[in-house]
Enzyme design. Structure first.
Site, PDB file in Angstrom:
ATOM      1  N   ARG A  66     -12.926  10.198 -18.716  1.00 47.03           N
ATOM      2  CA  ARG A  66     -11.809   9.532 -18.724  1.00 47.03           C
ATOM      3  C   ARG A  66     -10.588  10.149 -19.753  1.00 47.03           C
ATOM      4  O   ARG A  66     -11.009  10.626 -20.784  1.00 47.03           O
ATOM      5  CB  ARG A  66     -12.091   8.113 -19.481  1.00 47.03           C
ATOM      6  CG  ARG A  66     -12.772   7.394 -18.606  1.00 47.03           C
ATOM      7  CD  ARG A  66     -13.280   5.813 -19.290  1.00 47.03           C
ATOM      8  NE  ARG A  66     -14.466   6.227 -20.448  1.00 47.03           N
ATOM      9  CZ  ARG A  66     -15.041   5.198 -20.933  1.00 47.03           C
ATOM     10  NH1 ARG A  66     -14.689   3.958 -20.865  1.00 47.03           N
ATOM     11  NH2 ARG A  66     -15.766   5.410 -21.894  1.00 47.03           N
ATOM     12  N   ASP A 114      -6.816  10.031 -21.892  1.00 46.48           N
ATOM     13  CA  ASP A 114      -5.957   9.134 -22.429  1.00 46.48           C
ATOM     14  C   ASP A 114      -4.542   9.020 -21.852  1.00 46.48           C
ATOM     15  O   ASP A 114      -3.964  10.017 -21.026  1.00 46.48           O
ATOM     16  CB  ASP A 114      -5.722   9.683 -23.751  1.00 46.48           C
ATOM     17  CG  ASP A 114      -7.054   9.344 -24.793  1.00 46.48           C
ATOM     18  OD1 ASP A 114      -7.980   8.523 -24.401  1.00 46.48           O
ATOM     19  OD2 ASP A 114      -7.247  10.153 -25.740  1.00 46.48           O
ATOM     20  N   TYR A 148     -11.555  21.590 -20.764  1.00 44.98           N
ATOM     21  CA  TYR A 148      -9.921  21.212 -20.617  1.00 44.98           C
ATOM     22  C   TYR A 148      -9.336  22.413 -21.110  1.00 44.98           C
ATOM     23  O   TYR A 148      -9.682  23.513 -21.814  1.00 44.98           O
ATOM     24  CB  TYR A 148     -10.030  20.322 -21.805  1.00 44.98           C
ATOM     25  CG  TYR A 148     -10.399  18.829 -21.650  1.00 44.98           C
ATOM     26  CD1 TYR A 148      -9.386  17.653 -21.201  1.00 44.98           C
ATOM     27  CD2 TYR A 148     -11.629  18.532 -21.780  1.00 44.98           C
ATOM     28  CE1 TYR A 148      -9.873  16.521 -21.198  1.00 44.98           C
ATOM     29  CE2 TYR A 148     -12.166  17.164 -21.470  1.00 44.98           C
ATOM     30  CZ  TYR A 148     -11.168  16.324 -21.067  1.00 44.98           C
ATOM     31  OH  TYR A 148     -11.643  14.907 -20.893  1.00 44.98           O
ATOM     32  N   ARG A 176      -7.749  17.010 -28.887  1.00 43.65           N
ATOM     33  CA  ARG A 176      -6.500  16.914 -29.853  1.00 43.65           C
ATOM     34  C   ARG A 176      -6.493  17.081 -31.189  1.00 43.65           C
ATOM     35  O   ARG A 176      -5.811  17.512 -31.719  1.00 43.65           O
ATOM     36  CB  ARG A 176      -5.963  15.696 -29.544  1.00 43.65           C
ATOM     37  CG  ARG A 176      -5.295  15.618 -28.064  1.00 43.65           C
ATOM     38  CD  ARG A 176      -5.145  14.152 -27.652  1.00 43.65           C
ATOM     39  NE  ARG A 176      -3.862  13.765 -28.344  1.00 43.65           N
ATOM     40  CZ  ARG A 176      -3.487  12.549 -28.479  1.00 43.65           C
ATOM     41  NH1 ARG A 176      -4.193  11.409 -27.502  1.00 43.65           N
ATOM     42  NH2 ARG A 176      -2.435  12.015 -29.003  1.00 43.65           N
TER      43      ARG A 176
END
Length: 261
Positions: free
Chosen positions: A50, A52, A110, A197
């Site tokens: 998932r 954001d 990522y 992040r």
């Protein structure tokens, strides 16, 4: 029949992946498009990871079960005909009930794309992060190496994270600069909510010289979110996709994978 799809999207206009009452999520748009294509009331999907609000994907992998027989080409073209222009199915693979887009993943990848410039992004707004100060590659690499391996990543975990354990294995971090753009790649067996992040926030502070490289080890050892830097912007974060065992026959990447700076 179970079908797996590789989906790319620009996350700027959406409230993340997971379905919301507003209907303004990637999952909502994809399921609506699939349901329209197969003329069903609802097609339910699961995803590999998932994302954001504001986060992008080059190869989000989803699966769903259906009794509709379509060719892979038809799944791609038919679904895309009903999707908004900033979401697109890249590939489709018919598979078996044993395949699970999340549980079958060996790792997840990522990338964070960052513009190093005294001037904020304009045409890239929403698609890259930004550092208005120069970054020190050697210092950032030294700090990143301290995160490799299996660790308790509580210091980089969002308070709303639902993971059963903060212990994850970070397999690789690659830091590269192309002109004014940085591409930072992360691969792990799994990630915590906001983990990348929060790591990015620390890396940027170290790269800008606000903190020394060894500070990263101190943050990791603290196991306390308050020890780390503020959560960095979602703008430059891209889900590159999961890796699977070759037996499943899933693509490893999409053409856009190598197109990022």
């Amino acid at each position: 029949m179970r079908v797996a799809l590789g989906v790319s999207y620009n996350g700027q206009g959406y409230q993340g992946w997971q379905s919301q009452p507003s209907g303004q999520t990637i999952q909502d748009k994809l399921e609506k498009a699939l349901s329209t294509f197969v003329a069903r009331d609802r097609v339910s999907t699961l995803c590999a990871g998932r994302t954001d609000a504001g986060v992008h994907a080059l190869m989000q992998v989803v699966h769903f079960d259906t009794d509709c027989e379509r060719t892979p080409y038809a799944w791609v073209r038919g679904t895309n005909a009903n999707l908004p222009r900033d979401i697109a199915v890249q590939w489709a693979v018919p598979t078996t009930a044993e395949f699970h887009c999340r549980a079958s993943a060996i790792s997840r990848r990522y990338a964070y794309v960052l513009l190093e410039s005294p001037i904020r992004p304009s045409v890239e707004a929403g698609r890259v992060g930004w550092s208005f100060r120069p970054l020190d590659l050697a210092a950032m690499r030294q700090a990143a190496d301290m995160l490799l391996g299996e660790h308790d990543f509580t210091s980089f975990r969002a308070s709303q994270c639902q993971a059963l354990t903060p212990v994850k294995t970070l397999l690789d971090i690659g830091l590269h600069k192309h002109g004014a753009y940085w591409r930072m790649e992360f691969e792990a067996n799994a990630f915590l909510h906001h983990m990348i992040r929060n790591i990015m926030g620390c890396l940027v502070q170290i790269g800008q010289g606000a903190k020394p490289p060894q500070w990263m080890a101190e943050v990791l050892a603290a196991r306390d979110r308050r020890a780390a830097a503020p959560t960095f912007s979602p703008d430059g974060l891209y889900f590159l996709g999961p890796r699977y065992d070759a037996k499943w026959g899933m693509p490893d990447r999409t053409p856009a994978y190598d197109g990022l700076p």
